[in-house]
Design an enzyme around this catalytic site. Structure first.
Site, PDB file in Angstrom:
ATOM      1  N   ASP A 190       0.820  -1.211   0.000  1.00 18.91           N
ATOM      2  CA  ASP A 190       0.000   0.000   0.000  1.00 18.91           C
ATOM      3  C   ASP A 190       0.853   1.260   0.000  1.00 18.91           C
ATOM      4  O   ASP A 190       0.333   2.364  -0.155  1.00 18.91           O
ATOM      5  CB  ASP A 190      -0.938  -0.006   1.215  1.00 18.91           C
ATOM      6  CG  ASP A 190      -2.127   0.934   1.055  1.00 18.91           C
ATOM      7  OD1 ASP A 190      -2.577   1.145  -0.084  1.00 18.91           O
ATOM      8  OD2 ASP A 190      -2.601   1.464   2.067  1.00 18.91           O
TER       9      ASP A 190
ATOM     10  N   SER B  88      -7.774   5.168  -0.531  1.00 21.80           N
ATOM     11  CA  SER B  88      -7.858   3.919  -1.283  1.00 21.80           C
ATOM     12  C   SER B  88      -9.305   3.438  -1.322  1.00 21.80           C
ATOM     13  O   SER B  88     -10.024   3.527  -0.326  1.00 21.80           O
ATOM     14  CB  SER B  88      -6.974   2.846  -0.642  1.00 21.80           C
ATOM     15  OG  SER B  88      -5.625   3.265  -0.599  1.00 21.80           O
TER      16      SER B  88
ATOM     17  N   GLN C  27      -4.807  -1.352  -7.594  1.00 21.65           N
ATOM     18  CA  GLN C  27      -5.560  -0.526  -6.650  1.00 21.65           C
ATOM     19  C   GLN C  27      -6.172   0.662  -7.380  1.00 21.65           C
ATOM     20  O   GLN C  27      -5.541   1.245  -8.263  1.00 21.65           O
ATOM     21  CB  GLN C  27      -4.653  -0.005  -5.532  1.00 21.65           C
ATOM     22  CG  GLN C  27      -5.383   0.808  -4.464  1.00 21.65           C
ATOM     23  CD  GLN C  27      -4.424   1.454  -3.470  1.00 21.65           C
ATOM     24  OE1 GLN C  27      -3.879   2.508  -3.737  1.00 21.65           O
ATOM     25  NE2 GLN C  27      -4.220   0.798  -2.329  1.00 21.65           N
TER      26      GLN C  27
END
Length: 301
Positions: free
Chosen positions: A215, A239, A289
């Protein structure tokens, strides 16, 4: 975290952070980030949810993928509960569903798939980018300190503490990340990462740490063409979802190259992809993502 902690203490703290406690047959909880302020790091919630799923997986099966949706921003200082559902158990594959909640409200849904290791048809149609090795690069923390000096009073005390907080993950970047300069540039970045001290020989933990680190730098890749940064207060973002495919075993305490690109942004969102390679040039994981990304509107005084 104290800035006097040794690398070994920092990594021990990360191991504690990613160690879930069983509160029931399929119910778990995990510790909070010591000294955490504001929003919980998304990689932490993904990694803890994966650990909860791995704790209920059939013996001999290993996680090969996960798909997660962020529903609400988690808050530091509030316990997170992880409820796991055993949706499927087969001879070769199994599936687990995890809901992470704070104060009774879900903040993340994660589904993980598990497989019994087997030999099969194999090909690897991707090449590791030709970049400088980590030994020839400065730790990102040195660049963070330089950024804080450049920005001076434009950063609040809380921002400075967050940026300079010691981290258990040593990252070294070949390129300019979104917070390193304000010039628009192609949406591609290459960063090496590993824990700053050795980890225990626990394959499930290494997968969780890779999920945690995945991440970092990812959403910021889609900000590069715009020359804007969250750290400079120019963007608002979060996110929305996160997916990882684990292709082969890898150690998170050995250097891994994270190559990210962002083929699209628009409609207040940015789409990002990542490939993780080991030092031998083998692809060990793939990541995707999408995140909310909006230019911050300054309120007139």
């Amino acid at each position: 975290m104290s800035d006097t902690q040794t690398p070994e203490q920092l990594v021990a703290g990360l191991v504690r952070l990613l160690t879930v406690t069983r509160d029931g047959e399929d119910a778990f909880s995990a510790p909070q980030q010591p000294g955490g302020v504001g929003r919980v790091f998304g990689g932490q919630v993904i990694a803890q949810a994966l650990q909860a799923a791995q704790a209920t997986a059939p013996e001999g099966l290993e996680a090969h993928s996960l798909h997660a949706y962020f529903l609400r921003g988690g808050k530091e200082g509030v316990d997170i509960a992880y409820a796991t559902a055993r949706d499927f158990d087969g001879r070769s594959f199994a599936n687990r569903r995890v809901v992470a909640s704070q104060e009774g409200k879900p903040i993340l849904n994660l589904t993980a798939s598990f497989q019994r290791p087997e030999d099969g048809l194999a090909h690897d149609d991707t090449t590791m980018p030709d970049v400088l090795p980590p030994e020839e690069l400065k730790p990102d923390m040195e660049q963070r300190r330089a950024m804080v000096e450049r920005m001076g009073d434009r950063m609040s005390e809380d921002q400075r503490k967050f940026v300079l907080r010691p981290r258990p993950i040593d990252m070294r970047t070949n390129d300019k990340l979104h917070w390193m300069n304000s010039e628009p540039r192609p949406p591609r970045a290459h960063s090496w990462f590993r824990t700053c001290a050795p980890l225990p020989d626990d394959a499930a933990l290494h997968r969780a740490v890779i999920a945690y680190a995945s991440d970092y730098t990812l959403l910021g890749t889609s900000a590069l063409p715009h020359g804007l940064s969250w750290m400079r207060g120019e963007l608002v973002g979060a996110s929305l979802d996160h997916a990882i495919w684990f292709h082969r075993p890898a150690r998170a305490d050995e250097w891994l190259l994270y190559a990210t690109d962002a083929p699209w942004s628009g409609s207040g969102r940015g789409y990002n992809r990542g490939r993780i390679f080991n030092r031998a040039g083998e692809l060990v994981a793939s990541v995707a993502q999408e995140g909310m990304m909006r230019k911050r509107v300054r309120k007139e005084a």
